[in-house]
Design an enzyme around this catalytic site. Structure first.
Site, mmCIF file in Angstrom:
data_model
loop_
_atom_site.group_PDB
_atom_site.id
_atom_site.type_symbol
_atom_site.label_atom_id
_atom_site.label_comp_id
_atom_site.label_asym_id
_atom_site.label_seq_id
_atom_site.Cartn_x
_atom_site.Cartn_y
_atom_site.Cartn_z
ATOM 1 N N LEU A 8 0.837 -1.201 0.000
ATOM 2 C CA LEU A 8 0.000 0.000 0.000
ATOM 3 C C LEU A 8 0.869 1.247 0.000
ATOM 4 O O LEU A 8 0.510 2.260 -0.611
ATOM 5 C CB LEU A 8 -0.924 -0.001 1.221
ATOM 6 C CG LEU A 8 -2.139 -0.905 1.081
ATOM 7 C CD1 LEU A 8 -2.869 -1.040 2.411
ATOM 8 C CD2 LEU A 8 -3.084 -0.362 0.004
ATOM 9 N N TYR A 21 -4.983 -19.881 1.685
ATOM 10 C CA TYR A 21 -4.575 -19.798 3.090
ATOM 11 C C TYR A 21 -3.116 -19.382 3.211
ATOM 12 O O TYR A 21 -2.698 -18.773 4.175
ATOM 13 C CB TYR A 21 -4.773 -21.151 3.789
ATOM 14 C CG TYR A 21 -6.226 -21.482 4.012
ATOM 15 C CD1 TYR A 21 -7.021 -20.681 4.826
ATOM 16 C CD2 TYR A 21 -6.804 -22.571 3.400
ATOM 17 C CE1 TYR A 21 -8.361 -20.971 5.023
ATOM 18 C CE2 TYR A 21 -8.147 -22.879 3.592
ATOM 19 C CZ TYR A 21 -8.920 -22.067 4.415
ATOM 20 O OH TYR A 21 -10.241 -22.352 4.598
ATOM 21 N N GLN A 23 15.909 1.211 14.075
ATOM 22 C CA GLN A 23 17.361 1.426 13.984
ATOM 23 C C GLN A 23 18.065 0.134 13.569
ATOM 24 O O GLN A 23 18.957 0.132 12.723
ATOM 25 C CB GLN A 23 17.920 1.849 15.341
ATOM 26 C CG GLN A 23 17.385 3.167 15.876
ATOM 27 C CD GLN A 23 17.852 3.397 17.308
ATOM 28 O OE1 GLN A 23 18.950 2.996 17.673
ATOM 29 N NE2 GLN A 23 17.028 4.029 18.116
ATOM 30 N N GLY A 31 -13.688 -20.057 -6.877
ATOM 31 C CA GLY A 31 -13.172 -21.043 -5.934
ATOM 32 C C GLY A 31 -12.837 -22.341 -6.640
ATOM 33 O O GLY A 31 -13.162 -22.525 -7.823
ATOM 34 N N CYS A 80 -17.113 -16.494 -11.773
ATOM 35 C CA CYS A 80 -16.371 -17.716 -12.114
ATOM 36 C C CYS A 80 -17.055 -18.938 -11.510
ATOM 37 O O CYS A 80 -18.079 -19.373 -12.027
ATOM 38 C CB CYS A 80 -14.909 -17.591 -11.711
ATOM 39 S SG CYS A 80 -13.863 -18.680 -12.691
ATOM 40 N N GLY A 134 -18.920 -18.956 -9.102
ATOM 41 C CA GLY A 134 -20.273 -18.465 -8.787
ATOM 42 C C GLY A 134 -21.196 -18.523 -9.989
ATOM 43 O O GLY A 134 -22.420 -18.618 -9.850
ATOM 44 N N ARG A 146 -10.572 -23.654 -15.304
ATOM 45 C CA ARG A 146 -10.372 -24.830 -16.174
ATOM 46 C C ARG A 146 -11.693 -25.343 -16.727
ATOM 47 O O ARG A 146 -11.756 -25.889 -17.796
ATOM 48 C CB ARG A 146 -9.761 -25.994 -15.374
ATOM 49 C CG ARG A 146 -8.306 -25.829 -15.075
ATOM 50 C CD ARG A 146 -7.718 -27.084 -14.437
ATOM 51 N NE ARG A 146 -6.595 -26.706 -13.611
ATOM 52 C CZ ARG A 146 -5.403 -26.391 -14.089
ATOM 53 N NH1 ARG A 146 -5.169 -26.431 -15.382
ATOM 54 N NH2 ARG A 146 -4.428 -26.031 -13.291
ATOM 55 N N HIS A 191 -13.502 -12.684 -14.283
ATOM 56 C CA HIS A 191 -13.305 -12.050 -12.970
ATOM 57 C C HIS A 191 -13.363 -10.525 -13.087
ATOM 58 O O HIS A 191 -12.319 -9.874 -13.226
ATOM 59 C CB HIS A 191 -11.951 -12.455 -12.388
ATOM 60 C CG HIS A 191 -11.913 -13.875 -11.931
ATOM 61 N ND1 HIS A 191 -12.256 -14.258 -10.655
ATOM 62 C CD2 HIS A 191 -11.604 -15.012 -12.602
ATOM 63 C CE1 HIS A 191 -12.150 -15.575 -10.540
ATOM 64 N NE2 HIS A 191 -11.753 -16.065 -11.716
ATOM 65 N N GLU A 218 -13.740 -8.447 -10.839
ATOM 66 C CA GLU A 218 -13.171 -7.751 -9.670
ATOM 67 C C GLU A 218 -11.765 -7.221 -9.939
ATOM 68 O O GLU A 218 -11.254 -6.405 -9.182
ATOM 69 C CB GLU A 218 -13.179 -8.668 -8.436
ATOM 70 C CG GLU A 218 -12.175 -9.819 -8.430
ATOM 71 C CD GLU A 218 -12.711 -11.091 -9.065
ATOM 72 O OE1 GLU A 218 -13.606 -10.993 -9.947
ATOM 73 O OE2 GLU A 218 -12.230 -12.188 -8.723
HETATM 74 N N1 GLN Z 1 -12.864 -24.233 -10.182
HETATM 75 C C1 GLN Z 1 -13.503 -23.609 -11.302
HETATM 76 C C2 GLN Z 1 -12.709 -23.816 -12.570
HETATM 77 O O1 GLN Z 1 -11.523 -24.087 -12.515
HETATM 78 C C3 GLN Z 1 -13.710 -22.120 -11.056
HETATM 79 C C4 GLN Z 1 -12.453 -21.351 -10.998
HETATM 80 C C5 GLN Z 1 -12.612 -19.990 -10.372
HETATM 81 O O2 GLN Z 1 -13.618 -19.713 -9.747
HETATM 82 N N2 GLN Z 1 -11.606 -19.139 -10.495
HETATM 83 O O3 GLN Z 1 -13.250 -23.687 -13.646
#
Ligand code: GLN
Length: 534
Positions: free
Chosen positions: A18, A53, A193, A355, A382, A384, A464, A509, A511
């Site tokens: 930052l 993580y 220091q 995810g 993605c 989602g 993928r 994505h 975001e």
């Molecule tokens: N696991 C899913 C895939 O590989 C979604 C990937 C993600 O959400 N970045 O297609």
């Protein structure tokens, strides 16, 4: 070209990224063109194979580079153009040195850390410089803490580099911590220091010291740090814990005129910055007149860094709508145990982020079902989007047991399946569908309106699996709206649900493309829809 190197001392997680990004913001506001890069001393070639993580979010660039989340700060805080070259790890350096050794490029020499590894690091610095010749200043953040064994070679390379290009072209900034010892009621300067002493042992004298502190930095402590660390008192800069938002960081660093110190150190001509627009953005963030609650239903939810760009994009979109975003962090497995109504019954919007792996997916499917049935704004990113497709297939089209082959290999209805070019891929590193690609938006869809009726969009990917084209007709016949497909392969990029105020899910994505005062259109539309949700 001028160079700023940002190192860290005392402890990790000081906000070096930052600090680097904020200096970039301030220099841009002085009319200078900046570029930023990160050197990470770990041995992974890139963070793409690391667990959230371990590493937090993997930030993806246009060219498909999987990078550290600090590059997200760089892109949000400045207009820099980042590529693979702006993210360097020890893994990349060693990989390249070993490849050269095997190819016989070192002509019989004994290959050594110095000069071969340090030369490799320096050459990467030069490559990044050559790619953007219009840049006035390149800011390089070195991951880790001074004194770490694994960071030593990077610092040695920087020492040599400063000699090569001339010390007048280089500004070393060291970020440290000033702890407060409560029992004594005193701020302590000794760790600073000692960490500067460690840096000087390597042959690097910092020009500016940035002191992270919860409290103000008084004159006595500034003088003490200046004397022991061999810098001018004015060059000891306070970096206080910001009260509300990270976008206050440039404003805080500006209080001690860090941008002036930097341009003076580098002999650059530039005007005082006009930060009124940035200040206006911060003011909107700090004093919103409305608020909305958004559930983010994920798997690494206890870890703030895992969904960094999503939280930032929501915040940025909130500022656009004069709205505070109350993020409700939901572990998808809690929905499996307690039901959607109990866990997310009170929110104004539901976001299911990306995810990997099966854990929590049934909870996410329940969240998508709840959003569809209760007409709560839903935004899928993605995974989602894949989740929303599975839910629609199972519960609207009656395809019982529909799933992704990622979670159930022998599902009767593989509505999400492995992309053709992914079949047979065995190496996990940098082998997904990655980076920006062009997609075609269909008129008449909500997404088309959100993107201001553009026909073509460019968004970044990291996945993928994909929407299985064999099921496209069947799902469309049940009412599913395909709002965008990739130009090259025709892969489904955005789906929408009919008869719903806002149900949009994207394979890409978004975001990664929000900036202060310039939120991503889907994030902006989602926040707006959540405000309209009764
Ligand atoms: N696991 C899913 C895939 O590989 C979604 C990937 C993600 O959400 N970045 O297609």
């Amino acid at each position: 070209m001028k160079y700023i190197f940002v190192t860290g001392g005392v402890v990790s997680s000081l906000g070096k990224g930052l600090a680097a990004a904020s200096i970039g913001t301030l220099l841009e506001h002085r009319g200078l063109s900046v570029n930023l890069q990160k050197f990470d001393p770990y041995l992974n070639v890139d963070p793409g194979t690391m667990s959230p993580y371990q590493h937090g979010e993997v930030y993806v660039l246009d060219d498909g580079a999987e990078t550290d989340l600090d590059l997200g700060h760089y892109e949000r805080f400045t207009h820099c153009k980042l590529s693979q070259l702006n993210s360097l790890s020890s893994g990349q350096i060693f990989e390249s040195v070993i490849q050269k050794e095997r190819a016989g490029n070192y002509l019989g020499a004994t290959v050594q850390f110095i000069p071969h590894v340090t030369d490799e690091i320096k050459s990467r610095l030069h490559q990044a410089t050559e790619r953007t010749p219009e840049t006035d200043v390149i800011i390089t953040e070195i991951g880790g803490t001074v004194g770490d064994i694994e960071g030593h070679l990077f610092l040695e390379a920087l020492r040599q580099f400063a000699l090569d290009v001339g010390p007048e072209n280089v500004c070393f900034i060291h970020v440290t911590l000033l702890p407060m010892v409560k029992a004594a009621g005193e701020i302590k300067t000794k760790p600073t220091q000692q960490s500067v002493a460690k840096l000087r042992e390597i042959g690097i004298q910092p020009d500016i010291i940035i002191c992270r502190t919860e409290h103000d930095l008084d004159d006595d402590n500034r003088r003490k740090i200046a004397m022991f660390c061999n810098v001018r008192k004015e060059n000891v800069v306070a970096f206080r814990d910001v009260k509300h938002t990270i976008y206050e960081c440039p404003l805080d660093l500006r209080k001690d005129k860090i941008d002036r110190l930097v341009v003076d150190a580098l002999g650059l001509e530039s005007a005082s910055p006009d930060l009124s627009r940035w200040q206006g953005f911060v003011d909107r963030l700090v004093h919103p007149s409305k608020s909305t609650s958004i559930a983010v239903v994920g798997k690494y939810i206890e870890l703030n860094d895992a969904y960094k760009s999503i939280y930032e994009s929501l915040t940025i979109a909130g500022a656009e709508h004069d709205t505070a975003i109350e993020v409700v962090k939901v572990d998808a497995e809690d929905i499996e145990k307690e039901g959607a109504e109990t866990v997310i019954g009170k929110v104004n919007g539901i976001l299911v982020p990306g995810g990997f792996g099966e854990r929590g997916t049934e909870g996410k499917i329940l969240a998508a079902k709840y959003a569809r049935e209760k007409k709560i704004p839903y935004f899928g990113i993605c995974l989602g989007m894949q989740i929303a497709t599975i839910e629609f297939a199972r519960n609207v089209c009656g395809l019982a047991g529909a799933n992704s082959t990622e979670f159930q290999k022998n599902t009767p209805h593989p509505v999400i399946s492995l992309q053709e070019e992914q079949q047979g891929v065995t190496d996990m590193g940098a082998s997904m569908r990655l980076g920006s690609c062009e997609s075609i938006l269909y008129p008449g869809t909500k997404s088309y309106e959100l993107y201001q009726r553009t026909n073509t969009i460019h968004e970044r990917h990291r996945h993928r699996w994909e929407f299985n084209p064999a099921y496209r007709k069947q799902l469309e016949n049940c009412g599913l709206i395909i709002a965008a497909v990739s130009k090259k392969e025709g892969l489904v990029e955005i789906i929408e649900f009919p008869d719903h105020p806002f149900f949009i899910a994207a394979q890409f994505h978004p975001e990664f493309k929000s900036k202060p005062n310039n939120p991503h259109p889907i994030f902006s539309g989602f926040v707006k829809a959540s405000l309209e949700f009764p």
